[in-house]
Design an enzyme around this catalytic site. Structure first.
Site, short mmCIF file in Angstrom:
data_model
loop_
_atom_site.label_atom_id
_atom_site.label_comp_id
_atom_site.label_asym_id
_atom_site.label_seq_id
_atom_site.Cartn_x
_atom_site.Cartn_y
_atom_site.Cartn_z
N ARG A 226 0.84 -1.20 0.00
CA ARG A 226 0.00 0.00 0.00
C ARG A 226 0.88 1.25 0.00
NH1 ARG A 226 -3.42 -2.62 -1.61
NH2 ARG A 226 -5.46 -3.13 -0.78
N HIS A 274 -1.12 0.44 -9.70
CA HIS A 274 -1.83 -0.50 -8.82
C HIS A 274 -2.41 -1.69 -9.62
CE1 HIS A 274 -4.00 -0.82 -4.71
NE2 HIS A 274 -3.76 -2.01 -5.22
N1 LIG Z 1 -0.63 -4.02 -5.38
C1 LIG Z 1 -1.58 -4.91 -5.52
O1 LIG Z 1 -2.09 -5.11 -6.62
C2 LIG Z 1 -2.03 -5.69 -4.32
C3 LIG Z 1 -2.87 -6.79 -4.53
C4 LIG Z 1 -3.24 -7.56 -3.43
C5 LIG Z 1 -2.81 -7.22 -2.15
N2 LIG Z 1 -1.99 -6.13 -1.98
C6 LIG Z 1 -1.49 -5.80 -0.62
O2 LIG Z 1 -0.77 -6.89 -0.10
C7 LIG Z 1 -0.99 -6.92 1.31
C8 LIG Z 1 -0.63 -8.29 1.85
O3 LIG Z 1 -1.63 -9.23 1.49
P1 LIG Z 1 -1.68 -10.70 2.13
O4 LIG Z 1 -2.92 -11.34 1.62
O5 LIG Z 1 -0.39 -11.41 1.94
O6 LIG Z 1 -1.83 -10.33 3.69
P2 LIG Z 1 -1.79 -11.33 4.94
O7 LIG Z 1 -2.04 -12.75 4.50
O8 LIG Z 1 -2.67 -10.75 5.98
O9 LIG Z 1 -0.26 -11.28 5.45
C9 LIG Z 1 0.26 -10.19 6.13
C10 LIG Z 1 1.67 -10.53 6.59
O10 LIG Z 1 2.24 -9.35 7.19
C11 LIG Z 1 2.70 -9.65 8.50
N3 LIG Z 1 2.56 -8.48 9.38
C12 LIG Z 1 1.44 -7.79 9.71
N4 LIG Z 1 1.73 -6.77 10.53
C13 LIG Z 1 3.06 -6.82 10.74
C14 LIG Z 1 3.97 -6.03 11.49
N5 LIG Z 1 3.55 -4.98 12.20
N6 LIG Z 1 5.29 -6.36 11.46
C15 LIG Z 1 5.72 -7.42 10.77
N7 LIG Z 1 4.91 -8.21 10.01
C16 LIG Z 1 3.60 -7.91 10.00
C17 LIG Z 1 1.84 -10.79 8.98
O11 LIG Z 1 2.51 -11.44 10.04
P3 LIG Z 1 1.89 -12.78 10.73
O12 LIG Z 1 2.09 -13.86 9.70
O13 LIG Z 1 2.72 -12.96 11.93
O14 LIG Z 1 0.43 -12.47 11.00
C18 LIG Z 1 1.70 -11.61 7.68
O15 LIG Z 1 2.84 -12.43 7.51
C19 LIG Z 1 -2.45 -6.53 1.43
O16 LIG Z 1 -2.75 -6.05 2.72
C20 LIG Z 1 -2.60 -5.48 0.38
O17 LIG Z 1 -2.34 -4.23 0.98
C21 LIG Z 1 -1.61 -5.37 -3.03
#
Ligand SMILES: NC(=O)c1ccc[n+]([C@@H]2O[C@H](COP(=O)([O-])OP(=O)(O)OC[C@H]3O[C@@H](n4cnc5c(N)ncnc54)[C@H](OP(=O)(O)O)[C@@H]3O)[C@@H](O)[C@H]2O)c1
Length: 311
Positions: A226, A274
Site C-alpha cells: 500500500r 496498482h
Molecule cells: N498491489 C496490488 O495489486 C495488491 C494486490 C493484493 C494485495 N496487496 C497488498 O498486499 C498486502 C498483503 O496481502 P496478504 O494477503 O499477503 O496479507 P496477509 O495474508 O494478511 O499477510 C500479512 C503478513 O504481514 C505480517 N505483518 C502484519 N503486521 C506486521 C507487522 N507490524 N510487522 C511485521 N509483520 C507484520 C503478517 O505477520 P503474521 O504472519 O505474523 O500475522 C503476515 O505475515 C495486502 O494487505 C494489500 O495491501 C496489493
C-alpha cells in the site's frame, strides 16, 4: 440464518461491478443484487461486498447486515471506517490466482532490476553495446502472509537467497525468517526489499528514512502493498543520496498518482498503476459463494479479518 436467497449490496468505486453482478446472479444462493449508489430499499440486504471506501451512511441503510467482504486482499479501506459495527464479520479475498499474479509481478521487477533491463532498453535506443554484468541478490520479503509467503517460496525455487519478516516468527524451509524484534537484522540482508505488509497503525509509514538506512547501500525497493506504507519524501532523499539504487512502486498514498507528484519524473523510480495483482472476479466469486453458503449454514466464515490485529 434462514435459508432464503440472500440479497447483496456491492459498493465498488474503482472496479466495474458488472462482472461481479453477472457472476453472483448465476448462483441460486443469491437473491437481489444492488449496486451502490442506489435508491432501493436495502432492508433485506444481508451481505455487503466492498472495494475501496464506503460512502458515509451506507451501513445505516442496511439494518440486517450479517457479513462484509472486501473484494480484494486488502481490508485497510474497511479497518479505518468508523461506521462499520464491530460485531459484523469482515472477510477478504485469499485467492491462489492473486498470489500467483503478485509473485509474477515481483519476479518481473526483481529480474528487471537484477539484469539492468531499463538500461539495456535505453542502450538499444542509442545502439550502445554495453555488457552490463549482474550478480546474485539477497531478497527480503516483508510480510509472509498469503502473498508474501507464496512469493518467498517461489523466490527460493528460482535460486534467490530469501529473508522473510513477519509479526510472529515463521519457519519456512529455505527462508531465513525474522520477527519484529529482529527487524534491523532482517533489513541488513535485504539487497532487494519487497513490501507485502498489510496497512495497520504499526505499519503506516514503515518505509521511511530510518528503515532505508538499515538496508545495504544501493538496495532496491519494491512496494506492492500500500502507498500508506511509504514516506515518499524519504524515498526520494534515499534515492538521491544513493542509499537506494531504485524503486518499483505499484501503490501510492493518492491514487491515481497526481501528475504533480515528483515520483513520476524520478529517473530511479518505475511506476505501475496498482496493477501488481488484481482480483479476478470469476475465482473470487467462487470464494464469496463458498462463504455465503457458510453464512446460511451458520458455519464459520473463511478468511475473516482479526479486528484486534487489523488485518
Ligand atoms: N498491489 C496490488 O495489486 C495488491 C494486490 C493484493 C494485495 N496487496 C497488498 O498486499 C498486502 C498483503 O496481502 P496478504 O494477503 O499477503 O496479507 P496477509 O495474508 O494478511 O499477510 C500479512 C503478513 O504481514 C505480517 N505483518 C502484519 N503486521 C506486521 C507487522 N507490524 N510487522 C511485521 N509483520 C507484520 C503478517 O505477520 P503474521 O504472519 O505474523 O500475522 C503476515 O505475515 C495486502 O494487505 C494489500 O495491501 C496489493
Amino acid at each position: 440464518m434462514d435459508k432464503q436467497k440472500v440479497d447483496i449490496l456491492i459498493s465498488s468505486s474503482v472496479w466495474d461491478p458488472k462482472p461481479w453482478v453477472e457472476g453472483l446472479s448465476k448462483s441460486d444462493l443469491v437473491g437481489n443484487i444492488h449496486v451502490w449508489p442506489t435508491q432501493a430499499d436495502l432492508t433485506n440486504v444481508k451481505v455487503l461486498f466492498v472495494w475501496k471506501p464506503l460512502d458515509k451512511g451506507v451501513i445505516d441503510l442496511i439494518p440486517n447486515l450479517k457479513w462484509i467482504s472486501s473484494l480484494g486482499a486488502g481490508v485497510d479501506h474497511l479497518m479505518t471506517d468508523p461506521q462499520i459495527p464491530e460485531h459484523i464479520p469482515i472477510t477478504r479475498i485469499v485467492d491462489p490466482f492473486l498470489a500467483r499474479d503478485m509473485t509474477n509481478y515481483v519476479i518481473m521487477g526483481l529480474m528487471m532490476h537484477q539484469r539492468s533491463m531499463l538500461r539495456h532498453l535505453d542502450n538499444q535506443k542509442s545502439k550502445t553495446w554495453d555488457r552490463i554484468t549482474y550478480k546474485p541478490l539477497k531478497v527480503g520479503v516483508m510480510g509472509l502472509g498469503a502473498l508474501g509467503g507464496h512469493l518467498a517460496e517461489k523466490l527460493v525455487g528460482l535460486g534467490f537467497e530469501v529473508f522473510g519478516y513477519s509479526r510472529r516468527l515463521k519457519r519456512i524451509e529455505g527462508i531465513k525468517c525474522f520477527d519484529e524484534s529482529d527487524q534491523k537484522e532482517f533489513l541488513s540482508h535485504a539487497e532487494v526489499l519487497v513490501n507485502l505488509l498489510p496497512v495497520t497503525p504499526q505499519t503506516v509509514n514503515i518505509l521511511n528514512k530510518q528503515l532505508f538506512s538499515s538496508l545495504p547501500k544501493g538496495a532496491y525497493l519494491i512496494n506492492v502493498a500500500r502507498g500508506n506504507h511509504l514516506v515518499e519524501s524519504d524515498l526520494i532523499n534515499a534515492l538521491d543520496d544513493e542509499q537506494l539504487s531504485g524503486a518499483l512502486l505499484d501503490v501510492f498514498w493518492e491514487e491515481p498518482l497526481p501528475p504533480s507528484n515528483p515520483l513520476w519524473e524520478h529517473t530511479k523510480v518505475t511506476i505501475t498503476p496498482h496493477v501488481a495483482s488484481v482480483t479476478t472476479p470469476n475465482s473470487a466469486i467462487a470464494l464469496l459463494l463458498d462463504n455465503l453458503k457458510r453464512l446460511r449454514e451458520d458455519r464459520e466464515l473463511l478468511h475473516t479479518v482479526d479486528l484486534n490485529k487489523g488485518y
